[in-house]
Motif scaffolding. Structure first.
Motif, PDB file in Angstrom:
ATOM      1  N   GLU A  76       0.811  -1.215   0.000  1.00 58.68           N
ATOM      2  CA  GLU A  76       0.000   0.000   0.000  1.00 58.68           C
ATOM      3  C   GLU A  76       0.850   1.274   0.000  1.00 58.68           C
ATOM      4  OE1 GLU A  76      -2.229  -0.844   3.610  1.00 58.68           O
ATOM      5  OE2 GLU A  76      -4.015  -1.248   2.393  1.00 58.68           O
ATOM      6  N   GLY A  77       2.168   1.116   0.014  1.00 57.61           N
ATOM      7  CA  GLY A  77       3.052   2.268   0.048  1.00 57.61           C
ATOM      8  C   GLY A  77       3.405   2.747   1.447  1.00 57.61           C
ATOM      9  N   ASN A  78       2.990   1.993   2.474  1.00 52.36           N
ATOM     10  CA  ASN A  78       3.296   2.351   3.860  1.00 52.36           C
ATOM     11  C   ASN A  78       4.688   1.847   4.235  1.00 52.36           C
ATOM     12  OD1 ASN A  78       0.693   3.471   4.310  1.00 52.36           O
ATOM     13  ND2 ASN A  78      -0.122   1.400   4.548  1.00 52.36           N
ATOM     14  N   PRO A  79       5.369   2.546   5.154  1.00 53.50           N
ATOM     15  CA  PRO A  79       6.728   2.131   5.518  1.00 53.50           C
ATOM     16  C   PRO A  79       6.743   0.781   6.245  1.00 53.50           C
ATOM     17  CG  PRO A  79       5.985   3.907   6.953  1.00 53.50           C
ATOM     18  CD  PRO A  79       4.924   3.723   5.903  1.00 53.50           C
ATOM     19  N   CYS A  80       7.765  -0.003   5.964  1.00 56.72           N
ATOM     20  CA  CYS A  80       7.930  -1.289   6.644  1.00 56.72           C
ATOM     21  C   CYS A  80       9.417  -1.600   6.787  1.00 56.72           C
ATOM     22  CB  CYS A  80       7.196  -2.412   5.916  1.00 56.72           C
ATOM     23  SG  CYS A  80       7.846  -2.820   4.300  1.00 56.72           S
ATOM     24  N   LEU A  81       9.705  -2.485   7.720  1.00 56.18           N
ATOM     25  CA  LEU A  81      11.070  -2.913   7.993  1.00 56.18           C
ATOM     26  C   LEU A  81      11.306  -4.273   7.355  1.00 56.18           C
ATOM     27  CD1 LEU A  81      13.769  -2.618   9.626  1.00 56.18           C
ATOM     28  CD2 LEU A  81      12.604  -3.873  11.454  1.00 56.18           C
ATOM     29  N   ILE A 114      10.402 -14.647  15.330  1.00 62.53           N
ATOM     30  CA  ILE A 114      11.027 -13.329  15.273  1.00 62.53           C
ATOM     31  C   ILE A 114       9.896 -12.318  15.364  1.00 62.53           C
ATOM     32  CG2 ILE A 114      12.463 -11.738  13.938  1.00 62.53           C
ATOM     33  CD1 ILE A 114      13.937 -14.316  14.758  1.00 62.53           C
ATOM     34  N   LYS A 115       9.971 -11.443  16.375  1.00 65.62           N
ATOM     35  CA  LYS A 115       8.951 -10.414  16.568  1.00 65.62           C
ATOM     36  C   LYS A 115       9.609  -9.050  16.541  1.00 65.62           C
ATOM     37  CE  LYS A 115       5.904 -13.158  19.542  1.00 65.62           C
ATOM     38  NZ  LYS A 115       5.273 -13.216  20.865  1.00 65.62           N
ATOM     39  N   ALA A 116       8.850  -8.056  16.098  1.00 61.90           N
ATOM     40  CA  ALA A 116       9.313  -6.668  16.121  1.00 61.90           C
ATOM     41  C   ALA A 116       8.345  -5.857  16.974  1.00 61.90           C
ATOM     42  CB  ALA A 116       9.377  -6.112  14.705  1.00 61.90           C
ATOM     43  N   PHE A 117       8.901  -4.936  17.766  1.00 59.22           N
ATOM     44  CA  PHE A 117       8.097  -4.063  18.618  1.00 59.22           C
ATOM     45  C   PHE A 117       8.507  -2.622  18.365  1.00 59.22           C
ATOM     46  CE2 PHE A 117       8.287  -8.124  20.723  1.00 59.22           C
ATOM     47  CZ  PHE A 117       7.013  -8.309  21.218  1.00 59.22           C
ATOM     48  N   GLN A 118       7.511  -1.749  18.270  1.00 60.02           N
ATOM     49  CA  GLN A 118       7.773  -0.325  18.122  1.00 60.02           C
ATOM     50  C   GLN A 118       6.888   0.419  19.102  1.00 60.02           C
ATOM     51  OE1 GLN A 118       6.955   1.457  14.232  1.00 60.02           O
ATOM     52  NE2 GLN A 118       8.939   2.471  14.330  1.00 60.02           N
ATOM     53  N   ASN A 119       7.484   1.286  19.893  1.00 58.09           N
ATOM     54  CA  ASN A 119       6.757   2.022  20.944  1.00 58.09           C
ATOM     55  C   ASN A 119       6.063   1.068  21.917  1.00 58.09           C
ATOM     56  OD1 ASN A 119       7.409   4.555  19.692  1.00 58.09           O
ATOM     57  ND2 ASN A 119       5.808   4.132  18.201  1.00 58.09           N
ATOM     58  N   VAL A 179       4.707  -1.806  21.295  1.00 62.44           N
ATOM     59  CA  VAL A 179       3.608  -2.565  20.691  1.00 62.44           C
ATOM     60  C   VAL A 179       4.171  -3.459  19.586  1.00 62.44           C
ATOM     61  CG1 VAL A 179       1.413  -2.384  19.450  1.00 62.44           C
ATOM     62  CG2 VAL A 179       2.004  -0.690  21.192  1.00 62.44           C
ATOM     63  N   GLU A 180       3.708  -4.705  19.547  1.00 59.69           N
ATOM     64  CA  GLU A 180       4.170  -5.625  18.510  1.00 59.69           C
ATOM     65  C   GLU A 180       3.744  -5.132  17.129  1.00 59.69           C
ATOM     66  OE1 GLU A 180       4.063 -10.367  17.288  1.00 59.69           O
ATOM     67  OE2 GLU A 180       2.908  -9.687  19.008  1.00 59.69           O
ATOM     68  N   CYS A 181       4.673  -5.170  16.189  1.00 62.70           N
ATOM     69  CA  CYS A 181       4.400  -4.752  14.817  1.00 62.70           C
ATOM     70  C   CYS A 181       3.727  -5.891  14.053  1.00 62.70           C
ATOM     71  CB  CYS A 181       5.695  -4.377  14.100  1.00 62.70           C
ATOM     72  SG  CYS A 181       6.610  -3.030  14.857  1.00 62.70           S
ATOM     73  N   ASP A 182       2.772  -5.532  13.214  1.00 64.03           N
ATOM     74  CA  ASP A 182       2.129  -6.515  12.348  1.00 64.03           C
ATOM     75  C   ASP A 182       3.072  -6.872  11.203  1.00 64.03           C
ATOM     76  OD1 ASP A 182      -0.285  -6.584  13.781  1.00 64.03           O
ATOM     77  OD2 ASP A 182      -1.088  -4.866  12.668  1.00 64.03           O
ATOM     78  N   SER A 183       2.812  -8.010  10.587  1.00 62.00           N
ATOM     79  CA  SER A 183       3.562  -8.385   9.394  1.00 62.00           C
ATOM     80  C   SER A 183       3.170  -7.460   8.255  1.00 62.00           C
ATOM     81  CB  SER A 183       3.256  -9.825   8.989  1.00 62.00           C
ATOM     82  OG  SER A 183       3.721 -10.715   9.973  1.00 62.00           O
ATOM     83  N   ALA A 184       4.141  -7.121   7.435  1.00 57.64           N
ATOM     84  CA  ALA A 184       3.882  -6.287   6.266  1.00 57.64           C
ATOM     85  C   ALA A 184       3.885  -7.185   5.031  1.00 57.64           C
ATOM     86  CB  ALA A 184       4.942  -5.203   6.144  1.00 57.64           C
ATOM     87  N   THR A 222       9.137  -9.110   7.118  1.00 53.74           N
ATOM     88  CA  THR A 222       8.788  -7.700   6.986  1.00 53.74           C
ATOM     89  C   THR A 222       7.766  -7.319   8.047  1.00 53.74           C
ATOM     90  OG1 THR A 222       7.128  -8.289   5.322  1.00 53.74           O
ATOM     91  CG2 THR A 222       9.292  -7.607   4.518  1.00 53.74           C
ATOM     92  N   PHE A 223       7.930  -6.119   8.597  1.00 52.74           N
ATOM     93  CA  PHE A 223       7.066  -5.637   9.672  1.00 52.74           C
ATOM     94  C   PHE A 223       6.592  -4.225   9.362  1.00 52.74           C
ATOM     95  CE2 PHE A 223      10.169  -8.567  11.549  1.00 52.74           C
ATOM     96  CZ  PHE A 223       9.329  -9.492  12.155  1.00 52.74           C
ATOM     97  N   LYS A 224       5.310  -3.951   9.609  1.00 52.06           N
ATOM     98  CA  LYS A 224       4.760  -2.607   9.431  1.00 52.06           C
ATOM     99  C   LYS A 224       5.374  -1.669  10.457  1.00 52.06           C
ATOM    100  CE  LYS A 224       0.217  -3.970   7.716  1.00 52.06           C
ATOM    101  NZ  LYS A 224      -1.232  -3.868   7.925  1.00 52.06           N
ATOM    102  N   LEU A 225       5.653  -0.448  10.039  1.00 54.26           N
ATOM    103  CA  LEU A 225       6.197   0.575  10.926  1.00 54.26           C
ATOM    104  C   LEU A 225       5.137   1.643  11.171  1.00 54.26           C
ATOM    105  CD1 LEU A 225       9.741   1.003   9.333  1.00 54.26           C
ATOM    106  CD2 LEU A 225       9.159  -0.219  11.441  1.00 54.26           C
ATOM    107  N   SER A 226       5.036   2.097  12.414  1.00 54.70           N
ATOM    108  CA  SER A 226       4.062   3.145  12.728  1.00 54.70           C
ATOM    109  C   SER A 226       4.687   4.534  12.644  1.00 54.70           C
ATOM    110  CB  SER A 226       3.466   2.918  14.114  1.00 54.70           C
ATOM    111  OG  SER A 226       4.484   2.930  15.097  1.00 54.70           O
ATOM    112  N   ASP A 227       6.013   4.611  12.792  1.00 56.73           N
ATOM    113  CA  ASP A 227       6.732   5.883  12.705  1.00 56.73           C
ATOM    114  C   ASP A 227       8.212   5.578  12.520  1.00 56.73           C
ATOM    115  OD1 ASP A 227       7.779   5.297  15.314  1.00 56.73           O
ATOM    116  OD2 ASP A 227       6.017   6.216  16.222  1.00 56.73           O
ATOM    117  N   THR A 228       9.065   6.567  12.774  1.00 53.05           N
ATOM    118  CA  THR A 228      10.501   6.362  12.566  1.00 53.05           C
ATOM    119  C   THR A 228      11.255   6.100  13.864  1.00 53.05           C
ATOM    120  OG1 THR A 228      10.866   8.749  12.656  1.00 53.05           O
ATOM    121  CG2 THR A 228      10.555   7.753  10.461  1.00 53.05           C
ATOM    122  N   SER A 229      10.538   5.781  14.943  1.00 52.37           N
ATOM    123  CA  SER A 229      11.210   5.467  16.206  1.00 52.37           C
ATOM    124  C   SER A 229      11.887   4.102  16.108  1.00 52.37           C
ATOM    125  CB  SER A 229      10.211   5.495  17.366  1.00 52.37           C
ATOM    126  OG  SER A 229       9.228   4.501  17.197  1.00 52.37           O
TER     127      SER A 229
END
Length: 180
Positions: free
Chosen positions: A83-88, A110-115, A117-122, A149-156
């Motif tokens: 969708e054009g959203n940032p992901c890792l 393998i899990k990713a957390f941002q702020n 909160v667990e990141c969803d798969s991208a 790949t993981f969805k990112l909510s921001d650049t933190s």
């Protein structure tokens, strides 16, 4: 009739006294068991402290030895999902140390957390062999590069955790990735 009632009351009170007296020795046994269990817990805590002293200090990079496998950080990059959203894009090497074929999908998590909160798969549309490797089985002794790949909510910063897919302990390795 009064004598029968009095007899029943006396018998009932004797039963209560015997029950109360009988419970005290069990309580002492329970207290001893509790003390022994507490001592064992203290011994286990001491053992864990000794184990931590023997372990190498955490270098901040994922290098996780799981049950019959190893996961080691390779690289990462920021991209976009379908969708054009940032992901890792998180790349790591999976080595099968088991005596039969296995895949990272059934061995490791393998899990990713941002702020916090667990990141969803991208989901991405681009061709990436490392992403498709996630479900591939590999033979014993083989290493394969995997990408999740993981969805990112921001650049933190993002915290990555590696652990066994199914585990009876809380063993894991963590890594913090700065996106800026």
């Amino acid at each position: 009739m009064k004598k029968r009632l009095l007899t029943v009351l006396l018998v009932a009170s004797m039963c209560l006294c015997l029950t109360a007296c009988g419970g005290s020795s069990d309580d002492k046994k329970d207290d001893k068991k509790t003390e022994e269990a507490d001592d064992k817990k203290d011994d286990k805590k001491d053992d864990k402290k000794d184990e931590k002293k023997d372990e190498e200090p955490d270098d901040g990079i994922i290098n996780f030895d799981g049950k019959d496998y190893n996961v080691t950080y390779s690289r990462h990059e920021v991209g976009t999902d379908y969708e054009g959203n940032p992901c890792l894009f998180y790349y790591y090497n999976y080595t099968n140390n088991e005596d039969k074929a296995s895949s990272v999908m059934t061995a490791a998590t393998i899990k990713a957390f941002q702020n916090g909160v667990e990141c969803d798969s991208a989901y991405v549309t681009e061709e990436n062999e490392a992403i498709t490797n996630y479900m591939k089985e590999i033979q014993p002794g083989t290493t394969l590069e995997i990408c999740q790949t993981f969805k990112l909510s921001d650049t933190s910063e993002v915290t990555i955790e590696a652990s066994d897919f199914i585990s009876l302990d809380d063993k894991k390795d963590t890594q913090i990735i700065a996106l800026q």
